[in-house]
Design an enzyme around this catalytic site. Structure first.
Site, PDB file in Angstrom:
ATOM      1  N   LYS A 182     -14.103   2.809  46.536  1.00 47.74           N
ATOM      2  CA  LYS A 182     -14.097   1.337  46.410  1.00 47.74           C
ATOM      3  C   LYS A 182     -13.643   0.897  45.006  1.00 47.74           C
ATOM      4  O   LYS A 182     -12.803   0.015  44.862  1.00 47.74           O
ATOM      5  CB  LYS A 182     -15.492   0.761  46.685  1.00 47.74           C
ATOM      6  N   ARG A 213     -24.173  -5.499  50.715  1.00 44.79           N
ATOM      7  CA  ARG A 213     -24.537  -4.174  51.190  1.00 44.79           C
ATOM      8  C   ARG A 213     -25.620  -4.229  52.248  1.00 44.79           C
ATOM      9  O   ARG A 213     -26.071  -3.181  52.723  1.00 44.79           O
ATOM     10  CB  ARG A 213     -25.077  -3.360  50.015  1.00 44.79           C
ATOM     11  N   ARG A 270     -16.762  13.465  39.870  1.00 44.12           N
ATOM     12  CA  ARG A 270     -16.474  12.216  39.150  1.00 44.12           C
ATOM     13  C   ARG A 270     -16.995  12.269  37.712  1.00 44.12           C
ATOM     14  O   ARG A 270     -18.098  12.726  37.460  1.00 44.12           O
ATOM     15  CB  ARG A 270     -17.118  11.038  39.884  1.00 44.12           C
ATOM     16  N   ARG A 282     -22.499  10.232  36.250  1.00 44.24           N
ATOM     17  CA  ARG A 282     -23.515   9.238  36.581  1.00 44.24           C
ATOM     18  C   ARG A 282     -24.799   9.941  37.023  1.00 44.24           C
ATOM     19  O   ARG A 282     -24.744  10.916  37.764  1.00 44.24           O
ATOM     20  CB  ARG A 282     -23.007   8.323  37.711  1.00 44.24           C
ATOM     21  N   ARG A 296     -27.991   8.392  49.218  1.00 44.53           N
ATOM     22  CA  ARG A 296     -27.145   7.187  49.184  1.00 44.53           C
ATOM     23  C   ARG A 296     -26.330   7.083  50.476  1.00 44.53           C
ATOM     24  O   ARG A 296     -26.126   5.994  51.020  1.00 44.53           O
ATOM     25  CB  ARG A 296     -26.216   7.218  47.967  1.00 44.53           C
TER      26      ARG A 296
END
Ligand code: AP5
Length: 209
Positions: free
Chosen positions: A8, A83, A122, A155, A166
């Site tokens: 996203k 969300r 990431r 993160r 998640r």
């Protein structure tokens, strides 16, 4: 819209470049609040670190304040909001109040099996927010941001167990929004399982020119 790690943020940066829209990511807003140790940041951190959604009331309040800024007067691009169905209703009320309407709800889709690798690879710049991936989009110098030369970090919610939680949360609480926007006739989907050039090419087909 799209599960954690579907791309996203990466796609939003491209849309921002193509359309000159302000990019508002509720995840980034929360992370800024956490960095600055504000009351919103302190409250949100507990939920984010567990991989849970931050409560709707707090999230909507933070977003409504952000949308009041002058830079949103000509339109905006939301990333990671809404969300939940309650957030979608709250957004509709905010839009009605300010005379805006949603043009498109864009769903970025990627098979779950690719998500673990994308999120565990990431790396993010804590200073300027640039995003990299050690497998697919590495920085020029390992561990260093190309844009501002800061040290890249992972993160805290990109740990395997938190990623799985998640994904479960997405399936239960966020995926129903696909039907919600399909029924409104504004849902568009792109497939981000290939390379980014292929993904960005699809944007031209699904977004208004
Ligand atoms: P948020 O920051 O929004 O996290 P997320 O939805 O879990 O999404 P991510 O940021 O993890 O991934 P992304 O889809 O943006 O993918 P990216 O482009 O980085 O939210 C974090 C937390 O804040 C939530 O868990 C929740 O607690 C809270 N929160 C936020 N909004 C909320 C709300 N509205 N309500 C309640 N709580 C809220 O890409 C991932 C990786 O893949 C990158 O490394 C990228 O380089 C790579 N990549 C992308 N595309 C490709 C490609 N085509 N090929 C190869 N690699 C690729």
């Amino acid at each position: 819209l799209g599960p954690p790690g579907s791309g996203k943020g990466t796609v939003a940066e491209k849309i921002k470049e193509l359309y000159g829209l302000v990019h508002i990511s509720t995840g980034d807003l929360f992370r800024n609040c956490i960095r600055q140790n504000t009351p919103i940041g302190q409250e949100a951190k507990v939920f984010i670190d567990r991989g849970d959604l931050v409560p709707d009331e707090l999230t909507v309040r933070m977003l409504a304040e952000r949308l009041d800024n002058d830079d949103c007067a000509d339109g905006f691009l939301l990333d990671g909001f809404p969300r939940t169905l309650d957030q979608a209703d709250a957004l509709e009320a905010l839009m009605n109040k300010s005379g805006f309407s949603l043009d498109v709800a864009l769903n970025v889709s990627v098979p779950d099996r690719m998500i673990m690798e994308r999120l565990s690879g990431r790396r993010v710049c804590p200073e300027c927010g640039a995003t990299y991936n050690i497998y697919s989009q590495p920085s020029l110098e390992p561990g260093i941001c190309d844009v501002c030369q800061s040290e890249l970090t992972q993160r805290p919610d990109d740990k395997d167990a938190t990623i799985r939680h998640r994904l479960d949360t997405y399936a239960v609480r966020t995926a129903p929004l696909l039907d919600y926007y399909e029924q409104q006739g504004i849902l568009r989907s792109i497939d981000n399982s290939g390379d980014l050039a292929a993904t960005f090419a699809q944007l031209k087909e699904v977004l208004p020119q």
